[in-house]
Enzyme design. Sequence first.
Site, mmCIF file in Angstrom:
data_model
loop_
_atom_site.group_PDB
_atom_site.id
_atom_site.type_symbol
_atom_site.label_atom_id
_atom_site.label_comp_id
_atom_site.label_asym_id
_atom_site.label_seq_id
_atom_site.Cartn_x
_atom_site.Cartn_y
_atom_site.Cartn_z
ATOM 1 N N HIS A 106 -10.361 5.014 6.444
ATOM 2 C CA HIS A 106 -10.754 3.625 6.229
ATOM 3 C C HIS A 106 -12.333 3.406 6.718
ATOM 4 C CE1 HIS A 106 -6.683 2.288 5.670
ATOM 5 N NE2 HIS A 106 -7.174 1.446 5.054
ATOM 6 N N ASN A 153 0.775 -1.232 -0.035
ATOM 7 C CA ASN A 153 0.091 -0.127 0.035
ATOM 8 C C ASN A 153 0.975 1.445 0.113
ATOM 9 O OD1 ASN A 153 -2.415 1.087 -0.116
ATOM 10 N ND2 ASN A 153 -3.046 1.112 1.824
#
Length: 472
Positions: free
Chosen positions: A357, A321
Amino acid sequence: MSLEANVSWVGRLALAVGATEPALRLLLSVLIGYPLAVVHRQLLYCKSPPLQHIFFMLCGLGIGYFNYGLEVLHSVACVVLLYLNLLLIGGTVLSVILSLSFFMGYLLIGYYYTGTQDYDIKWTMPHCVLTLRLIGVSYDVYDGRKTMNKLSNDQKKTALVKAPSLLEIGGHTYFFGGFLVGPQFSMRRYMDFVGGVFADKEGRKKPACILPALSRLALGLFILGIFQIGTLFIPEQYILSISFEQEVFWKKMLLMALWGKIVLYKYIACWLLSEGSCTMIGLTYNGQDKNGNDLWDGCCNVRIWEYEKASTFSGLIKTFNINTNLWMAQYVFKRLKFMGNKLFSQAITLLFLALWHGLHSGYYICFLNEFIVMKVERDVTTLVDMIPTVKSSLSSSVLQVPVYLLKKIYLLFAMSYCLLPFVLLSTSRWLKVYSSLYFVCHIIYLIWHVVYMIVKKMRLVPTVKPEQLKND
């Protein structure tokens, strides 16, 4: 073809392959990026930028509609609002504040109304990617109004002297290689790509990016295969089962470690497949190496070899990521430098990352775990550096392999332990599993913190000057 018709054939296919329909739609949407990249390569490469913007917008909107129907209009509304923001107050602190607060707020409201106990593939998934992209553009326009000597090296690479048009924002937003799951890339990189900056001087020669793209595709499919096979033996929900709960402690720890390793492959496969389509079209061009070979890692989101051989948390986090982590570093962490406290800046960055998130408690516990683990790792390193005899012993050739293996084993267990709430999401789930594991890692980290504070306070180790540590 209507959305209802699409649901029927995709639903039947999903049932046949044993996947959920939203997951299959997502996979098909990522894979279609490859033929779309070939179409662009053959028909639009180095052609008129407006035509390329329109092509990317139509592709991205089509993919969005295929997955989420008319809910794709959430992204359209935000694109228009960013354009108006930049048109009226672009390049100001107010513009950045409004972009940051509005787009994050919009995303969080979306999470609130669409969230369930599970990880949902809904319109909020690509919208979280979009949120960072839009906020980043606002920051880049703000940076573009500063003089060059006031910008960091990272900011010089992304700053926008001129606010982008609505068409440019649309093309950047709906670029099919990064619309759904990333990778993140700056407006500057996108504009350089469509403007032919990455092409040869005449703009006639197509980039030699087919083989690098296919290698990422093959690697992504291979990792996806490992994930699918792994879940046959240890399903994602296995650690919530009574069978897992009734295992002896050492076996639960082993199963949890393997479970975490398998689960991460799902995300890694998705990043690799998405990155491959960006490479196929030529967006990931990153100059040449010392031998004159083209580099195609400009949007690299996972370095699989480094990931597999990492033996520390800090090393591991740098390998996957990657673009989201770089975005957080450039637009959040480094902008908090004025606070004068690196630890506090890191805590705020991780809190922002958790918010981005979603609203599930598991995200916040996961990033709290990361904060704790990273601090423990730094403390251990500092302590070892303060004891020259221990440092020299651990660095000896005889102990290098055993020490590396011990660190790898620790990382495998601790990484899965920290990741657990991120995957399970809800408090009742991750608390159940942590309870069955007796909160073992949290207890170890707490004991370490107490011991480390006592050692520092009582000065039980020789003091080494900071410059000596730096020279080491």
